[in-house]
Design a protein around this motif. Structure first.
Motif, PDB file in Angstrom:
ATOM      1  N   GLU A 144       0.830  -1.201   0.000  1.00 49.24           N
ATOM      2  CA  GLU A 144       0.000   0.000   0.000  1.00 49.24           C
ATOM      3  C   GLU A 144       0.870   1.259   0.000  1.00 49.24           C
ATOM      4  O   GLU A 144       0.582   2.222  -0.733  1.00 49.24           O
ATOM      5  CB  GLU A 144      -0.910  -0.009   1.230  1.00 49.24           C
ATOM      6  N   MET A 145       1.944   1.251   0.795  1.00 52.52           N
ATOM      7  CA  MET A 145       2.791   2.430   0.866  1.00 52.52           C
ATOM      8  C   MET A 145       3.586   2.617  -0.424  1.00 52.52           C
ATOM      9  O   MET A 145       3.768   3.745  -0.891  1.00 52.52           O
ATOM     10  CB  MET A 145       3.727   2.337   2.069  1.00 52.52           C
ATOM     11  N   GLU A 147       2.624   1.732  -3.364  1.00 51.37           N
ATOM     12  CA  GLU A 147       1.667   2.259  -4.335  1.00 51.37           C
ATOM     13  C   GLU A 147       1.439   3.751  -4.105  1.00 51.37           C
ATOM     14  O   GLU A 147       1.300   4.528  -5.062  1.00 51.37           O
ATOM     15  CB  GLU A 147       0.353   1.486  -4.235  1.00 51.37           C
ATOM     16  N   ALA A 148       1.445   4.173  -2.822  1.00 52.60           N
ATOM     17  CA  ALA A 148       1.232   5.579  -2.502  1.00 52.60           C
ATOM     18  C   ALA A 148       2.360   6.456  -3.019  1.00 52.60           C
ATOM     19  O   ALA A 148       2.138   7.636  -3.340  1.00 52.60           O
ATOM     20  CB  ALA A 148       1.095   5.759  -0.988  1.00 52.60           C
ATOM     21  N   ALA A 173       9.055   5.379   1.572  1.00 50.39           N
ATOM     22  CA  ALA A 173       7.982   4.441   1.899  1.00 50.39           C
ATOM     23  C   ALA A 173       8.333   3.639   3.144  1.00 50.39           C
ATOM     24  O   ALA A 173       7.478   3.407   4.019  1.00 50.39           O
ATOM     25  CB  ALA A 173       7.723   3.505   0.714  1.00 50.39           C
ATOM     26  N   ARG A 179       3.630   4.357  10.041  1.00 50.06           N
ATOM     27  CA  ARG A 179       2.874   5.547  10.440  1.00 50.06           C
ATOM     28  C   ARG A 179       3.493   6.183  11.685  1.00 50.06           C
ATOM     29  O   ARG A 179       2.837   6.332  12.722  1.00 50.06           O
ATOM     30  CB  ARG A 179       1.408   5.195  10.710  1.00 50.06           C
ATOM     31  N   ARG A 206       2.635  15.817  -0.271  1.00 50.00           N
ATOM     32  CA  ARG A 206       1.369  15.079  -0.353  1.00 50.00           C
ATOM     33  C   ARG A 206       1.215  14.102   0.801  1.00 50.00           C
ATOM     34  O   ARG A 206       0.141  14.010   1.429  1.00 50.00           O
ATOM     35  CB  ARG A 206       1.289  14.331  -1.698  1.00 50.00           C
ATOM     36  N   LEU A 207       2.284  13.381   1.124  1.00 47.07           N
ATOM     37  CA  LEU A 207       2.213  12.398   2.208  1.00 47.07           C
ATOM     38  C   LEU A 207       2.004  13.073   3.560  1.00 47.07           C
ATOM     39  O   LEU A 207       1.296  12.555   4.420  1.00 47.07           O
ATOM     40  CB  LEU A 207       3.479  11.544   2.225  1.00 47.07           C
ATOM     41  N   GLU A 210      -1.671  13.905   3.681  1.00 43.77           N
ATOM     42  CA  GLU A 210      -2.524  12.718   3.774  1.00 43.77           C
ATOM     43  C   GLU A 210      -2.388  12.002   5.114  1.00 43.77           C
ATOM     44  O   GLU A 210      -3.354  11.403   5.598  1.00 43.77           O
ATOM     45  CB  GLU A 210      -2.187  11.747   2.640  1.00 43.77           C
ATOM     46  N   THR A 211      -1.210  12.041   5.724  1.00 43.36           N
ATOM     47  CA  THR A 211      -0.968  11.240   6.925  1.00 43.36           C
ATOM     48  C   THR A 211      -0.854  12.057   8.202  1.00 43.36           C
ATOM     49  O   THR A 211      -1.017  11.511   9.296  1.00 43.36           O
ATOM     50  CB  THR A 211       0.337  10.431   6.774  1.00 43.36           C
TER      51      THR A 211
END
Length: 249
Positions: A144-145, A147-148, A173, A179, A206-207, A210-211
Motif C-alpha cells: 500500500e505504501m 503504491e502511494a 515508503a 505511520r 502530499r504524504l 494525507e498522513t
C-alpha cells in the motif's frame, strides 16, 4: 524575512504537550579530541508539533547531522533531554529506545541505505516485521505504501534495478510504513537531479497532508527549505529562527 532570534530555553516544555511529537531541551553535545574539547551543540531547544514540516539549515560541519542523530536516539547527548512521542529517551533502556524509534520515528538519508539483497516490498516491510507484525500484514501495508509513492509496478525489483529517484521513494515508503509520529530526513534529495528532487518534494508534501506525519529535514536545498512550514538555522551550536509560513518569504 524575520531577523534571526534565538529560541529561548523557557519556551521548551518538559514534558511536552501531547501535540508535540518531538522535542529537545538544553541539548548539548561535546566531543573530546585529546586535550581539546569541541562543543558542537550548545543548549539546543526545539519543539515539533504534529504535522509540521520543519527545515534545519546551516553551514557544513555546523552539527546538523549530529542534531538529527540525537533527536532520533541514534546518539546520546552530553547533557539535555530528547522527548519522542511524549517519552524522555534518557529514561528508557536500549531495547525500549529501539522499540520507540521503530514505532514513532522514520529515517531517510541522502544515501537510501536499502538492503540490496531484498526487493522493494521486502525493504519497506522490514520495520513492520521488526515490530512483530505478521508477514502477510507487513507485506500488505508495504504494498500500500509503495503504491502511494508511485512504485506499485516495482514491488519485486531490487535496489540495483531501480533508478536513484525510485530508490529514494522506497526509502521514504520504508520510513512512513509504520505511520510514525515524525520522519527525520538528512539531505533526502542531495544525490538527485533537480527534476527528480522536485518530484520527491511534491511526494513529501502530499504524504504530509494525507498522513499528518511531521517531517524534520536537514537540507542544503533552498527550494526544499523554502517550501516547508518553518526553517531553523543551526549557528554556533544553537538553533535560531529563520522564517515560518506567513512571514511573506
Amino acid at each position: 524575512m524575520n531577523s534571526q532570534v534565538e529560541i529561548k530555553p523557557e519556551e521548551a516544555l518538559s514534558p511536552p504537550s501531547a501535540e508535540i511529537v518531538l522535542a529537545c531541551h538544553q541539548l548539548r553535545k561535546l566531543y573530546k579530541q585529546g586535550n581539546n574539547e569541541l562543543e558542537v551543540l550548545r543548549g539546543v531547544e526545539l519543539q515539533v508539533p504534529k504535522g509540521e514540516r520543519l527545515a534545519i539549515v546551516g553551514a557544513s560541519g555546523s552539527g546538523k547531522s549530529t542534531l538529527l542523530n540525537l533527536l532520533g536516539g541514534l546518539d546520546t547527548p552530553t547533557t539535555g533531554e530528547v522527548w519522542v512521542a511524549g517519552q524522555n529517551l534518557a529514561t528508557l533502556n536500549a531495547n525500549e529506545r529501539g522499540w520507540l524509534r521503530n514505532s514513532s520515528l522514520g529515517f531517510v538519508y541522502q544515501f537510501h541505505h536499502l538492503l540490496n539483497e531484498f526487493t522493494a516490498l521486502e525493504n519497506v516491510a522490514m520495520p513492520l516485521l521488526i515490530g512483530k507484525q505478521s508477514v502477510s500484514d507487513a507485506r500488505a501495508q508495504a504494498r500500500e505504501m509503495l503504491e502511494a509513492v508511485g512504485l506499485g509496478q516495482r514491488l519485486e525489483h531490487k535496489p540495483a534495478q531501480l533508478s536513484g529517484g525510485e530508490r529514494q521513494r522506497v526509502a521514504i515508503a520504508r520510513a512512513l510504513v509504520a505511520r510514525p509520529a515524525c520522519v527525520l530526513m538528512d539531505e533526502p534529495t542531495g544525490n538527485l537531479d533537480r527534476a527528480t528532487a522536485k518530484e520527491i518534494h511534491k511526494l513529501m508534501d502530499r504524504l504530509n497532508q494525507e498522513t499528518g506525519i511531521s517531517f524534520v529535514i536537514v537540507t542544503h536545498d533552498p527550494d526544499l527549505a523554502g517550501a516547508l512550514d518553518r526553517c531553523l538555522h543551526l549557528e554556533d551550536g544553537q538553533l535560531v529562527q529563520g522564517w515560518q509560513q506567513g512571514d511573506g518569504v
